[in-house]
Write an enzyme that holds these catalytic residues in place. Structure first.
Site, PDB file in Angstrom:
ATOM      1  N   LYS A  22       0.829  -1.204   0.000  1.00  0.00           N
ATOM      2  CA  LYS A  22       0.000   0.000   0.000  1.00  0.00           C
ATOM      3  C   LYS A  22       0.864   1.255   0.000  1.00  0.00           C
ATOM      4  CE  LYS A  22      -1.737   1.829   3.850  1.00  0.00           C
ATOM      5  NZ  LYS A  22      -1.748   3.312   3.922  1.00  0.00           N
ATOM      6  N   ASN A  23       1.909   1.257   0.833  1.00  0.00           N
ATOM      7  CA  ASN A  23       2.738   2.454   0.971  1.00  0.00           C
ATOM      8  C   ASN A  23       3.627   2.707  -0.238  1.00  0.00           C
ATOM      9  OD1 ASN A  23       1.633   2.951   3.481  1.00  0.00           O
ATOM     10  ND2 ASN A  23       3.285   1.947   4.600  1.00  0.00           N
ATOM     11  N   ARG A  92      -4.029  10.771   3.816  1.00  0.00           N
ATOM     12  CA  ARG A  92      -2.970  11.768   3.859  1.00  0.00           C
ATOM     13  C   ARG A  92      -2.171  11.808   2.557  1.00  0.00           C
ATOM     14  NH1 ARG A  92      -1.358  15.044   7.376  1.00  0.00           N
ATOM     15  NH2 ARG A  92       0.723  15.956   7.293  1.00  0.00           N
ATOM     16  N   CYS A 116      -5.098   8.734   9.119  1.00  0.00           N
ATOM     17  CA  CYS A 116      -5.215   8.211  10.477  1.00  0.00           C
ATOM     18  C   CYS A 116      -4.752   9.240  11.505  1.00  0.00           C
ATOM     19  CB  CYS A 116      -4.371   6.938  10.633  1.00  0.00           C
ATOM     20  SG  CYS A 116      -5.140   5.470   9.936  1.00  0.00           S
ATOM     21  N   ARG A 121       1.632  15.170  11.662  1.00  0.00           N
ATOM     22  CA  ARG A 121       2.383  14.839  10.449  1.00  0.00           C
ATOM     23  C   ARG A 121       2.339  16.047   9.520  1.00  0.00           C
ATOM     24  NH1 ARG A 121       0.052   9.160   8.479  1.00  0.00           N
ATOM     25  NH2 ARG A 121      -1.917  10.110   9.072  1.00  0.00           N
ATOM     26  N   PRO A 122       3.046  17.105   9.884  1.00  0.00           N
ATOM     27  CA  PRO A 122       2.945  18.341   9.111  1.00  0.00           C
ATOM     28  C   PRO A 122       3.518  18.183   7.710  1.00  0.00           C
ATOM     29  CG  PRO A 122       4.742  18.488  10.693  1.00  0.00           C
ATOM     30  CD  PRO A 122       4.012  17.207  10.993  1.00  0.00           C
ATOM     31  N   ILE A 123       3.012  19.038   6.806  1.00  0.00           N
ATOM     32  CA  ILE A 123       3.503  19.009   5.427  1.00  0.00           C
ATOM     33  C   ILE A 123       4.556  20.088   5.208  1.00  0.00           C
ATOM     34  CG2 ILE A 123       1.385  18.005   4.500  1.00  0.00           C
ATOM     35  CD1 ILE A 123       0.565  20.854   3.675  1.00  0.00           C
ATOM     36  N   ASP A 124       5.068  20.665   6.300  1.00  0.00           N
ATOM     37  CA  ASP A 124       6.016  21.770   6.143  1.00  0.00           C
ATOM     38  C   ASP A 124       7.287  21.342   5.431  1.00  0.00           C
ATOM     39  OD1 ASP A 124       6.505  20.285   8.574  1.00  0.00           O
ATOM     40  OD2 ASP A 124       7.999  21.791   9.113  1.00  0.00           O
ATOM     41  N   LEU A 125       7.712  20.080   5.614  1.00  0.00           N
ATOM     42  CA  LEU A 125       8.929  19.626   4.932  1.00  0.00           C
ATOM     43  C   LEU A 125       8.713  19.545   3.426  1.00  0.00           C
ATOM     44  CD1 LEU A 125      10.213  16.831   7.353  1.00  0.00           C
ATOM     45  CD2 LEU A 125      10.900  19.233   7.242  1.00  0.00           C
ATOM     46  N   ASP A 305       4.875   1.301  11.552  1.00  0.00           N
ATOM     47  CA  ASP A 305       3.639   0.671  11.100  1.00  0.00           C
ATOM     48  C   ASP A 305       3.440  -0.730  11.667  1.00  0.00           C
ATOM     49  OD1 ASP A 305       2.756   2.834   9.730  1.00  0.00           O
ATOM     50  OD2 ASP A 305       3.156   2.059   7.729  1.00  0.00           O
ATOM     51  N   VAL A 327       8.537   7.890  16.129  1.00  0.00           N
ATOM     52  CA  VAL A 327       8.171   8.487  14.845  1.00  0.00           C
ATOM     53  C   VAL A 327       6.909   9.342  14.970  1.00  0.00           C
ATOM     54  CG1 VAL A 327       7.628   8.016  12.427  1.00  0.00           C
ATOM     55  CG2 VAL A 327       9.290   6.572  13.641  1.00  0.00           C
ATOM     56  N   ARG A 397      -8.366  -0.115   4.846  1.00  0.00           N
ATOM     57  CA  ARG A 397      -7.436   0.794   4.179  1.00  0.00           C
ATOM     58  C   ARG A 397      -6.123   0.087   3.834  1.00  0.00           C
ATOM     59  NH1 ARG A 397      -5.645   5.088   7.460  1.00  0.00           N
ATOM     60  NH2 ARG A 397      -4.647   5.724   5.527  1.00  0.00           N
TER      61      ARG A 397
END
Length: 428
Positions: A22-23, A92, A116, A121-125, A305, A327, A397
């Site tokens: 999936k990932n 996400r 989830c 889990r910011p998207i700033d990076l 995970d 993490v 999922r």
């Protein structure tokens, strides 16, 4: 409402095949939109996350057609159409369309993503990387907008944390940027390398010369290709932990053992017998395992995970084990539900201290995220009595036909649908 009914204490025997990861497939759906030519992915699992990612692709004009384990993608008519909240909130990885959109069209607008609830889990990076490549970023009413009217330019980008999503998004954007991009402190997960392999088949120049850097030489265009998706190491690890907890002897096929080294090492340390084949792993358990300590880390460390699943397993071992999550700071949604089944777990900061017990006891529990759901299934398989697991939308999922596969191994598990109350019942 669907739920699993599980009667535990049934050892597992037989063979089970691992599906595609999936990932890996989710970012690869986005990557296919970097070209106007068709891209075919094979070994694709039929998961709700895959369907939702495909729906977003179609919303923006791309073709996404699933047929018997294959996914045909065509970005010829893919556009920079806004991805709304109703779509982005479902997963996400919706934000992974940002890199391909920005690279192809010079702009993108995507609702802040969902997924989830396992921590910040910011998207700033992602955005810092785009800015280094020349994009202008703007936030407006819950949306992220980025503009690069003259196209993106190669840059040297250092990630403060080896984020998988940021690494993938920046890598995809860099494939159509002008010049060379270097991503330092990048993620090294096998799924990232599988994405790099797909991009190279599409004509990109992506090199991972060492464990700290990815080099991308931007191209003017990419082409179509066919790519087989990497096997799912998290699915395979879940099966391994299920056998370790319930007892039995199961061979997990379609997986390269090197992908499973962290989980193999911890299971061996606990006393479970692990045998590695060319493309398989066999697990033999007599339910006499003892506790171990685990710390989640970016690859090649123990995967976050699998943290929930190994917590469930350790609840059935002898002794005291400690599981430390480094993490995601809130990835303990499974602990309260496992404790409802009799597990002895207490939280201290970002560590779970687990007192093993002789057995868990069946109860009604609810999956609050994907991997928490897998942990509850493991707990239910080795519990005394009957367990009902609700919240299967989370489990769907990441696991296809999970109950059917486990049933073939001897588990007493079935997917049921709770009947709705009739009008007469409501009036009583």
């Amino acid at each position: 409402m669907d739920f699993y009914r599980v009667k535990g204490e049934k050892p597992l025997y037989g063979t089970i095949k691992t599906e595609g990861a999936k990932n890996a497939v989710l970012p690869e759906i986005a990557a296919a939109m970097l070209t106007e030519e068709p891209v075919k992915l094979i070994n694709v699992p039929y998961l709700s996350d895959v369907r939702n990612m495909g729906a977003i692709c179609r919303l923006a004009g791309g073709l996404c057609d699933y047929n018997k384990g294959s996914l045909l993608l065509d970005g010829q008519y893919f556009t920079n159409k806004t991805i709304p909240y109703e779509s982005a909130c479902k997963l996400r990885t919706s934000f992974l369309f940002a890199g391909p959109m920005l690279a192809r069209f010079g702009k993108m607008k995507i609702s802040l993503p969902g997924g989830c609830n396992i921590g910040t889990r910011p998207i700033d990076l992602h955005l810092k990387g785009f800015e280094k490549m020349g994009a202008c970023i703007n936030f407006d009413s819950g949306f992220v907008e980025a503009y690069a009217p003259s196209g993106l330019n190669g840059a040297e980008i250092y990630l403060d944390f080896p984020s998988v999503g940021a690494t993938e998004n920046i890598m995809m954007a860099a494939c159509l940027a002008k010049g060379r991009t270097l991503i330092f402190n990048c993620a090294q997960e096998p799924e990232v390398r599988d994405l790099a392999a797909l991009l190279c088949k599409m004509g990109a120049v992506v090199k991972m010369p060492d464990s700290e850097c990815i080099l991308i030489e931007g191209q003017s265009e990419l082409k179509g290709t066919v790519h087989s998706v990497l096997p799912d190491r998290i699915e395979a690890g879940t099966y391994m932990l299920a056998v370790a907890a319930t007892g039995g002897n199961v061979e997990i096929t379609g997986i390269e053992p090197f992908l499973l080294q962290p989980i193999c090492a911890k299971l061996r340390e606990s006393g479970v017998k692990i045998s590695e084949g060319i493309n398989s792993v066999k697990v033999e358990s007599d339910r006499k395992a003892h506790s171990v300590d685990v710390k989640t880390l970016p690859y090649p460390g123990f995967p976050t995970d699998l943290q929930a699943q190994i917590t469930a397993f350790l609840s059935t071992t002898t002794g005291t084990g400690v599981v430390t999550e480094t993490v995601f700071e809130s990835r303990f949604n499974h602990i309260g539900e496992l404790c409802r089944m009799g597990a002895g777990i207490r939280l201290e900061g970002r560590s779970a201290i687990i007192e093993g017990c002789n057995h868990l006891t069946g109860a009604s529990v609810t999956a609050k995220d994907l991997r928490a759901g897998a942990a509850l299934v493991i707990g239910a398989l080795c519990a005394r009595g009957e367990t009902k697991i609700f919240g299967l939308n989370h489990i769907d999922r990441g696991y296809h036909n999970l109950s059917e596969k486990l049933e073939k191994l001897g588990a007493d598990i079935e997917r049921c649908q709770e009947p709705s109350e009739s009008v007469g019942t409501l009036l009583c």
